[in-house]
Design a protein around this motif. Structure first.
Motif, PDB file in Angstrom:
ATOM      1  N   GLY A 180       0.820  -1.216   0.000  1.00 16.21           N
ATOM      2  CA  GLY A 180       0.000   0.000   0.000  1.00 16.21           C
ATOM      3  C   GLY A 180       0.848   1.256   0.000  1.00 16.21           C
ATOM      4  N   ALA A 181       1.940   1.234   0.776  1.00 11.62           N
ATOM      5  CA  ALA A 181       2.833   2.386   0.819  1.00 11.62           C
ATOM      6  C   ALA A 181       3.479   2.629  -0.543  1.00 11.62           C
ATOM      7  N   ALA A 182       3.823   1.533  -1.241  1.00  6.75           N
ATOM      8  CA  ALA A 182       4.411   1.678  -2.572  1.00  6.75           C
ATOM      9  C   ALA A 182       3.421   2.324  -3.531  1.00  6.75           C
ATOM     10  N   VAL A 183       2.151   1.921  -3.445  1.00  9.24           N
ATOM     11  CA  VAL A 183       1.122   2.501  -4.317  1.00  9.24           C
ATOM     12  C   VAL A 183       0.931   3.985  -4.007  1.00  9.24           C
ATOM     13  N   LEU A 184       0.838   4.322  -2.729  1.00 13.46           N
ATOM     14  CA  LEU A 184       0.637   5.727  -2.362  1.00 13.46           C
ATOM     15  C   LEU A 184       1.833   6.586  -2.770  1.00 13.46           C
ATOM     16  N   ALA A 185       3.046   6.022  -2.617  1.00 13.08           N
ATOM     17  CA  ALA A 185       4.241   6.779  -3.026  1.00 13.08           C
ATOM     18  C   ALA A 185       4.227   7.042  -4.522  1.00 13.08           C
ATOM     19  N   GLY A 186       3.803   6.037  -5.300  1.00 13.10           N
ATOM     20  CA  GLY A 186       3.708   6.227  -6.742  1.00 13.10           C
ATOM     21  C   GLY A 186       2.683   7.283  -7.111  1.00 13.10           C
TER      22      GLY A 186
END
Length: 280
Positions: free
Chosen positions: A93-99
């Motif tokens: 989820g953090a990777a998606v939000l960072a993207g």
């Protein structure tokens, strides 16, 4: 109401996960495993200062009909898979939000961490069993600790010798997480909030971590709301509003877990000592 029902039903996945971690001859009836999963979560939520950990250990002992060492080893292995599922989902989820926020480097690093976590989880039975066995022999002068490590090694050995069952057990942990997210989405929508799946994943991980490091006399109530609100803040939800809404959702999910575990919570005295069998 729908969110609470989905959350209670999600414990079926954890029931499957529990039985898949046990040798075929030691598996418990599905309904009992389901109730044990709900009751364990309920105890973790409501007992003060992480007392739910000890209560859940005792619950596993009663459900499995084994000694303390075997029950503790199964509890630790099951909790490891559940924690790993929350961690990997939160990092994803953090990777998606960072993207989404235009930080591709952070997103890439987080995605790599997810991949590394999956590899380590797959290698856990193969690497963990010999390590636990060696530690058990090294600590032979401390019988209780040595026995606990030996039982943990046995549980990991079962997982190593049946990789299919181990992978299905982890799938069960992920299945509960899917139900968890679906229930949260329904409950927050009923309160007028529609966080993304990525935000729910990050907020769930933050809430678990904050509850783990900040013991509370009210169980997980307080620290969990703070952590979840911090996760929701990544999508612009004010902290105060996020904490208030999370408190309401937390209360409903706790009641749902208690409802799922009600058969065991009500039969505590009846089962005590009646199902115990000697630990092999």
């Amino acid at each position: 109401l729908a969110g609470a029902a989905v959350y209670a039903l999600a414990f079926a996945a954890r029931a499957a996960r529990l039985n898949l971690l046990l040798p075929a001859g030691d598996r418990v009836p599905f309904g009992r495993a389901w109730a044990a999963s709900g009751a364990s979560t309920f105890l973790l939520q409501v007992l003060p200062f992480r007392g739910g950990e000890v209560a859940s250990w005792a619950l596993y002992r009663r459900v499995l009909g084994t000694g303390w060492a075997r029950a503790g080893a199964v509890f630790v292995l099951a909790k490891t898979l559940d924690s790993a599922a929350f961690l990997l989902a939160g990092l994803a989820g953090a990777a998606v939000l960072a993207g989404r926020k235009g930080i591709p480097v952070l997103g890439g690093v987080t995605a790599a961490a997810v991949a590394a976590g999956v590899v380590l989880l797959l290698l856990l039975p193969r690497l963990g069993a010999p390590a636990a066995e060696a530690a058990s022999r090294r600590l032979a002068t401390r019988p209780r600790l040595s026995r606990g490590l030996a039982e943990l090694a046995e549980g990991l050995r079962v997982a190593r010798e049946s990789p299919r069952a181990y992978l299905l057990a982890f799938a069960g942990a992920l299945g509960f997480l899917a139900g968890h997210f679906a229930a949260l989405a329904l409950l927050f929508a009923a309160l007028g909030l529609t966080p993304s799946l990525a935000a729910l994943a990050v907020a769930s991980l933050a809430s678990v971590l904050s509850a783990a490091v900040l013991p509370s006399p009210a169980g997980t109530f307080g620290p969990m709301e703070s952590g979840f609100a911090a996760g929701l803040a990544l999508e612009g939800v004010p902290l105060a509003a996020g904490a208030a809404l999370t408190g309401a959702v937390h209360l409903v999910t706790t009641l749902a877990s208690g409802l799922a575990g009600l058969p065991l919570l009500l039969r505590r005295d009846a089962d005590e000592g009646s199902d115990a069998r000697p630990t092999p």
